[in-house]
Design a protein around this motif. Structure first.
Motif, PDB file in Angstrom:
ATOM      1  N   ASN A   1       5.326  -3.848   3.486  1.00  0.00           N
ATOM      2  CA  ASN A   1       5.658  -3.250   4.615  1.00  0.00           C
ATOM      3  C   ASN A   1       7.144  -3.530   4.951  1.00  0.00           C
ATOM      4  N   ASP A   2       7.451  -4.793   4.706  1.00  0.00           N
ATOM      5  CA  ASP A   2       8.844  -5.287   4.858  1.00  0.00           C
ATOM      6  C   ASP A   2       9.951  -4.441   4.272  1.00  0.00           C
ATOM      7  N   GLU A   3       9.406  -4.282   2.879  1.00  0.00           N
ATOM      8  CA  GLU A   3      10.198  -3.480   1.858  1.00  0.00           C
ATOM      9  C   GLU A   3      10.618  -1.882   2.453  1.00  0.00           C
ATOM     10  N   ILE A   4       9.369  -1.289   2.716  1.00  0.00           N
ATOM     11  CA  ILE A   4       9.569   0.209   3.285  1.00  0.00           C
ATOM     12  C   ILE A   4      10.341   0.197   4.485  1.00  0.00           C
ATOM     13  N   VAL A   5      10.194  -0.955   5.400  1.00  0.00           N
ATOM     14  CA  VAL A   5      11.025  -0.931   6.711  1.00  0.00           C
ATOM     15  C   VAL A   5      12.487  -0.975   6.255  1.00  0.00           C
ATOM     16  N   ARG A   6      12.752  -1.909   5.235  1.00  0.00           N
ATOM     17  CA  ARG A   6      14.061  -2.253   4.947  1.00  0.00           C
ATOM     18  C   ARG A   6      14.792  -1.027   3.996  1.00  0.00           C
TER      19      ARG A   6
ATOM     20  N   GLY B   1       0.758  -1.274  -0.012  1.00  0.00           N
ATOM     21  CA  GLY B   1       0.250  -0.215  -0.278  1.00  0.00           C
ATOM     22  C   GLY B   1       0.719   1.449  -0.113  1.00  0.00           C
ATOM     23  N   TRP B   2       1.900   1.034  -0.035  1.00  0.00           N
ATOM     24  CA  TRP B   2       3.083   2.371  -0.013  1.00  0.00           C
ATOM     25  C   TRP B   2       3.424   2.539  -1.684  1.00  0.00           C
ATOM     26  N   GLY B   3       2.844   3.713  -2.307  1.00  0.00           N
ATOM     27  CA  GLY B   3       3.277   3.851  -3.387  1.00  0.00           C
ATOM     28  C   GLY B   3       4.408   4.930  -3.393  1.00  0.00           C
ATOM     29  N   ILE B   4       5.688   4.639  -3.815  1.00  0.00           N
ATOM     30  CA  ILE B   4       6.803   5.590  -3.741  1.00  0.00           C
ATOM     31  C   ILE B   4       7.611   5.271  -4.907  1.00  0.00           C
ATOM     32  N   GLY B   5       7.757   6.364  -5.543  1.00  0.00           N
ATOM     33  CA  GLY B   5       8.689   6.508  -6.934  1.00  0.00           C
ATOM     34  C   GLY B   5       8.366   5.247  -7.934  1.00  0.00           C
ATOM     35  N   GLY B   6       7.044   5.097  -8.031  1.00  0.00           N
ATOM     36  CA  GLY B   6       6.335   3.969  -8.977  1.00  0.00           C
ATOM     37  C   GLY B   6       6.258   2.584  -8.621  1.00  0.00           C
ATOM     38  N   HIS B   7       6.600   2.394  -7.203  1.00  0.00           N
ATOM     39  CA  HIS B   7       6.888   0.808  -6.860  1.00  0.00           C
ATOM     40  C   HIS B   7       5.799   0.865  -5.652  1.00  0.00           C
ATOM     41  N   ALA B   8       5.114  -0.201  -5.773  1.00  0.00           N
ATOM     42  CA  ALA B   8       4.182  -0.361  -4.418  1.00  0.00           C
ATOM     43  C   ALA B   8       5.032  -1.315  -3.550  1.00  0.00           C
TER      44      ALA B   8
END
Length: 72
Positions: free
Chosen positions: A58-63, A48-55
């Protein structure tokens, strides 16, 4: 305020709402606004985090944030 899922414990939720309410009141110049400020806490679902064209999950955003902070 949106965070990744399970990012905040109850104490952190309470502190964040208090701080945001105080900031809004200070910015408005009306200290009584603290009592009338509503803050919504929302948790982004995985992907649910769309940043710079990538969704991000949660694990990816924390990393990603840990990498940015140098805390791998």
């Amino acid at each position: 305020m949106t965070t990744n899922a399970d990012a905040l414990n109850r104490e952190q939720q309470l502190g964040l709402v208090k701080e945001i309410s105080e900031l809004v009141a200070k910015a408005s110049g009306d200290p009584t606004l603290v009592e009338r400020t509503w803050v919504t806490l929302a948790e982004a679902v995985p992907g649910g985090w769309g940043i710079g064209g990538h969704a991000y999950t949660n694990d990816e955003i924390v990393r990603h944030v840990r990498e940015l902070l140098g805390k791998q």
